[in-house]
Scaffold this motif. Structure first.
Motif, PDB file in Angstrom:
ATOM      1  N   LEU A  82       0.835  -1.205   0.000  1.00  0.00           N
ATOM      2  CA  LEU A  82       0.000   0.000   0.000  1.00  0.00           C
ATOM      3  C   LEU A  82       0.870   1.255   0.000  1.00  0.00           C
ATOM      4  N   LYS A  83       1.962   1.218   0.737  1.00  0.00           N
ATOM      5  CA  LYS A  83       2.883   2.354   0.775  1.00  0.00           C
ATOM      6  C   LYS A  83       3.519   2.577  -0.597  1.00  0.00           C
ATOM      7  N   ALA A  84       3.864   1.480  -1.285  1.00  0.00           N
ATOM      8  CA  ALA A  84       4.475   1.596  -2.611  1.00  0.00           C
ATOM      9  C   ALA A  84       3.474   2.093  -3.654  1.00  0.00           C
ATOM     10  N   LEU A  85       2.193   1.789  -3.455  1.00  0.00           N
ATOM     11  CA  LEU A  85       1.150   2.241  -4.377  1.00  0.00           C
ATOM     12  C   LEU A  85       0.712   3.677  -4.095  1.00  0.00           C
ATOM     13  N   TYR A  86       0.970   4.154  -2.903  1.00  0.00           N
ATOM     14  CA  TYR A  86       0.455   5.450  -2.445  1.00  0.00           C
ATOM     15  C   TYR A  86       0.828   6.619  -3.361  1.00  0.00           C
ATOM     16  N   PRO A  87       2.048   6.681  -3.906  1.00  0.00           N
ATOM     17  CA  PRO A  87       2.386   7.818  -4.777  1.00  0.00           C
ATOM     18  C   PRO A  87       1.492   7.944  -6.012  1.00  0.00           C
ATOM     19  N   TYR A  88       0.785   6.876  -6.350  1.00  0.00           N
ATOM     20  CA  TYR A  88      -0.054   6.885  -7.551  1.00  0.00           C
ATOM     21  C   TYR A  88      -1.537   7.043  -7.212  1.00  0.00           C
ATOM     22  N   ARG A  89      -1.834   7.464  -6.000  1.00  0.00           N
ATOM     23  CA  ARG A  89      -3.221   7.530  -5.533  1.00  0.00           C
ATOM     24  C   ARG A  89      -4.068   8.512  -6.335  1.00  0.00           C
ATOM     25  N   ASN A  90      -3.417   9.489  -6.993  1.00  0.00           N
ATOM     26  CA  ASN A  90      -4.182  10.468  -7.774  1.00  0.00           C
ATOM     27  C   ASN A  90      -4.741   9.886  -9.069  1.00  0.00           C
ATOM     28  N   TRP A  91      -4.314   8.690  -9.428  1.00  0.00           N
ATOM     29  CA  TRP A  91      -4.980   7.980 -10.521  1.00  0.00           C
ATOM     30  C   TRP A  91      -6.267   7.407  -9.933  1.00  0.00           C
ATOM     31  N   ARG A  92      -7.323   8.147 -10.054  1.00  0.00           N
ATOM     32  CA  ARG A  92      -8.583   7.766  -9.416  1.00  0.00           C
ATOM     33  C   ARG A  92      -9.159   6.499 -10.049  1.00  0.00           C
ATOM     34  N   PRO A  93      -9.974   5.761  -9.312  1.00  0.00           N
ATOM     35  CA  PRO A  93     -10.481   4.484  -9.827  1.00  0.00           C
ATOM     36  C   PRO A  93     -11.448   4.615 -10.995  1.00  0.00           C
ATOM     37  N   THR A  94     -12.159   5.736 -11.079  1.00  0.00           N
ATOM     38  CA  THR A  94     -13.125   5.905 -12.162  1.00  0.00           C
ATOM     39  C   THR A  94     -12.996   7.287 -12.795  1.00  0.00           C
ATOM     40  N   VAL A  95     -13.514   7.382 -14.010  1.00  0.00           N
ATOM     41  CA  VAL A  95     -13.623   8.663 -14.709  1.00  0.00           C
ATOM     42  C   VAL A  95     -15.042   8.769 -15.259  1.00  0.00           C
ATOM     43  N   THR A  96     -15.536   9.984 -15.356  1.00  0.00           N
ATOM     44  CA  THR A  96     -16.863  10.223 -15.920  1.00  0.00           C
ATOM     45  C   THR A  96     -16.695  10.986 -17.225  1.00  0.00           C
ATOM     46  N   LEU A  97     -17.188  10.402 -18.307  1.00  0.00           N
ATOM     47  CA  LEU A  97     -16.973  10.964 -19.638  1.00  0.00           C
ATOM     48  C   LEU A  97     -18.265  10.923 -20.451  1.00  0.00           C
ATOM     49  N   PRO A  98     -18.426  11.861 -21.385  1.00  0.00           N
ATOM     50  CA  PRO A  98     -19.599  11.824 -22.263  1.00  0.00           C
ATOM     51  C   PRO A  98     -19.394  10.826 -23.402  1.00  0.00           C
ATOM     52  N   LEU A  99     -20.465  10.201 -23.832  1.00  0.00           N
ATOM     53  CA  LEU A  99     -20.395   9.284 -24.961  1.00  0.00           C
ATOM     54  C   LEU A  99     -20.322  10.079 -26.261  1.00  0.00           C
ATOM     55  N   ASN A 100     -19.535   9.567 -27.211  1.00  0.00           N
ATOM     56  CA  ASN A 100     -19.465  10.235 -28.506  1.00  0.00           C
ATOM     57  C   ASN A 100     -20.102   9.367 -29.585  1.00  0.00           C
ATOM     58  N   ALA A 101     -20.315   9.962 -30.732  1.00  0.00           N
ATOM     59  CA  ALA A 101     -21.044   9.281 -31.803  1.00  0.00           C
ATOM     60  C   ALA A 101     -20.278   8.094 -32.365  1.00  0.00           C
ATOM     61  N   ASP A 102     -18.955   8.184 -32.402  1.00  0.00           N
ATOM     62  CA  ASP A 102     -18.164   7.135 -33.043  1.00  0.00           C
ATOM     63  C   ASP A 102     -18.369   5.772 -32.395  1.00  0.00           C
ATOM     64  N   VAL A 103     -18.276   5.722 -31.065  1.00  0.00           N
ATOM     65  CA  VAL A 103     -18.369   4.433 -30.390  1.00  0.00           C
ATOM     66  C   VAL A 103     -19.793   3.884 -30.435  1.00  0.00           C
ATOM     67  N   LEU A 104     -20.780   4.763 -30.528  1.00  0.00           N
ATOM     68  CA  LEU A 104     -22.170   4.316 -30.560  1.00  0.00           C
ATOM     69  C   LEU A 104     -22.609   3.876 -31.953  1.00  0.00           C
ATOM     70  N   ALA A 105     -21.946   4.408 -32.965  1.00  0.00           N
ATOM     71  CA  ALA A 105     -22.375   4.140 -34.339  1.00  0.00           C
ATOM     72  C   ALA A 105     -21.845   2.828 -34.898  1.00  0.00           C
ATOM     73  N   GLY A 106     -20.811   2.281 -34.282  1.00  0.00           N
ATOM     74  CA  GLY A 106     -20.262   1.028 -34.800  1.00  0.00           C
ATOM     75  C   GLY A 106     -19.264   1.259 -35.922  1.00  0.00           C
ATOM     76  N   PRO A 107     -19.242   0.407 -36.953  1.00  0.00           N
ATOM     77  CA  PRO A 107     -20.202  -0.674 -37.238  1.00  0.00           C
ATOM     78  C   PRO A 107     -20.036  -1.868 -36.297  1.00  0.00           C
ATOM     79  N   PHE A 108     -21.143  -2.553 -36.037  1.00  0.00           N
ATOM     80  CA  PHE A 108     -21.142  -3.702 -35.150  1.00  0.00           C
ATOM     81  C   PHE A 108     -21.422  -4.985 -35.928  1.00  0.00           C
TER      82      PHE A 108
END
Length: 331
Positions: A82-108
C-alpha cells in the motif's frame, strides 16, 4: 445522423455472454479493489479486467508489482505494498466521460456467427454492440459498466457515464500505421512503454513477464496458455514479427476439436476475431502471442497452445517487443 438511444441494462441482457456461466454468486464491485486494479494496470502489472473484484489475476499482478519493487511477495495489499502504491493515488479508480457518436455508431457485428466459414463472409469481426466496445475500451466488462451506472442509463451522444479509469498517461504515439494507431487509441493503450530485452511465459503462474536490459521485471500480463490437447511448447523461442489487426487463416486440420478437418478460410480482422487485434509471431511454427475476443476468460480458460492476452494487453506488449526478442516458455 440517426440518433442512437439504448438503455444500458437492456443492451447488457442482449449481449451474448462469451464467458462460462458463474457457478457462485459474484462479489459486489469494491471501489478500493478497483483503485488498486487501475493503478496496477497503468503501471504495467495488469490485473485482468478492471471489475473491482479480487481473484487470481489481481493476486498475480500484486506479486509482479511486489517483485519489481523488492517487496515481500504476498499477493496481498499489505502495508508495504500500500505504501508503494500510495504515490499513484491520484490515478482515481473511475472517470466520468460523455459518450461520442463514433463508439455508438459502430459498425457492429451482431449477430456474430460462431462458424469460421460464416465469419469469413463478414467484412470485419467487430464488436457486437456499443457496450461491448465501451467495455473493451476501458479494460472491463459490460456487467461492470452496469454496476457503475444506472441500468436505465441511455446510451446516446452526450450521455455522461462512469468508467474504470483506463485512460493512458500518454497518447504521444510513434506509430505510422493509421489503422494500428486507431486501434491503440480505441483500447486506451499508453504510448510510452518499456522496451523488452526478453519475455518469459510462466505456465505455473499463468502470466507473461517482460524484462528490460537490466533484467528488471517491468511488466506482467495474465495469460491463457495451452491445454491438455495442445500443451504450452516449453523451450526457448524468438519473436519473428508482429502483425497488426491481422486476418486469421483458419485451417481446421490444426485444431483437434474441429468437426471437419478439411475446412480452410480467411477470417477478416477485428477485435472479436480468434487472435484479436494483434499477432506476435514466434519461431515455433503455428505459435504466437495474441489477443482474444473473450478478455474475462484470460488465465481461466484453455488455448490451442498459443498465448492469449486481453486485446489491450496484447497491444501493449506489441509496443514493447520487436523481432529477435527471446521468448522463454517455462513450466
Amino acid at each position: 445522423m440517426k440518433k442512437i438511444v439504448i438503455a444500458l441494462g437492456a443492451l447488457l441482457l442482449a449481449t451474448v455472454s462469451r464467458a462460462a456461466p458463474p457457478v457462485v454468486q459474484q462479489p459486489a464491485l469494491d471501489r478500493s479493489v478497483l483503485h488498486v486494479q487501475v493503478i496496477l494496470d497503468k503501471l504495467g502489472f495488469a490485473p485482468g479486467v478492471l471489475d473491482g473484484k479480487g481473484g487470481q489475476s489481481l493476486v498475480a499482478a500484486l506479486k509482479g508489482f511486489q517483485t519489481a519493487n523488492n517487496l515481500k511477495i504476498t499477493g496481498k495489499v499489505d502495508a508495504a505494498t500500500l505504501k508503494a502504491l500510495y504515490p499513484y493515488r491520484n490515478w482515481r479508480p473511475t472517470v466520468t466521460l460523455p459518450l461520442n457518436a463514433d463508439v455508438l455508431a459502430g459498425p457492429f457485428a451482431n449477430p456474430l456467427p460462431k462458424d469460421p466459414l460464416e465469419q469469413a463472409k463478414l467484412p470485419a469481426l467487430g464488436y457486437r454492440n456499443a457496450i461491448e466496445a465501451l467495455a473493451e475500451r476501458f479494460h472491463t466488462t459490460p456487467a461492470t459498466l452496469v454496476a457503475l451506472n444506472a441500468p436505465d442509463t441511455q446510451l446516446s451522444v452526450g450521455t455522461r457515464m462512469v468508467f474504470p479509469n483506463a485512460l493512458p498517461t500518454s497518447r504521444a504515439y510513434d506509430v505510422k500505421d493509421a489503422t494500428w494507431l486507431a486501434t491503440l487509441k480505441s483500447l486506451n493503450v499508453g504510448a510510452i512503454q518499456p522496451r523488452a530485452k526478453r519475455i518469459v511465459v510462466d505456465k505455473s503462474e499463468s502470466v507473461l513477464k517482460v524484462y528490460d536490459d537490466n533484467n528488471r521485471l517491468v511488466a506482467q500480463f495474465p495469460a491463457t496458455m495451452g491445454s491438455t490437447h495442445d500443451p504450452l511448447p516449453i523451450g526457448k523461442w524468438t519473436i519473428k514479427g508482429i502483425s497488426y489487426n491481422p486476418k486469421f487463416h483458419y485451417n481446421s486440420s490444426l485444431f483437434w476439436d474441429a468437426d471437419n478437418k478439411d475446412e480452410k478460410a480467411t477470417l477478416p480482422p477485428g477485435p472479436n476475431g480468434p487472435v484479436g487485434v494483434v499477432w506476435i509471431d514466434l519461431s515455433k511454427p503455428h505459435y504466437g502471442i495474441h489477443g482474444t475476443p473473450s478478455p474475462e476468460t484470460i488465465g481461466r480458460a484453455e488455448s490451442h497452445g498459443c498465448i492469449r492476452l486481453t486485446n489491450w494487453d496484447a497491444a501493449r506488449l506489441a509496443l514493447m517487443v520487436k523481432s529477435g526478442v527471446p521468448a522463454v516458455f517455462q513450466p
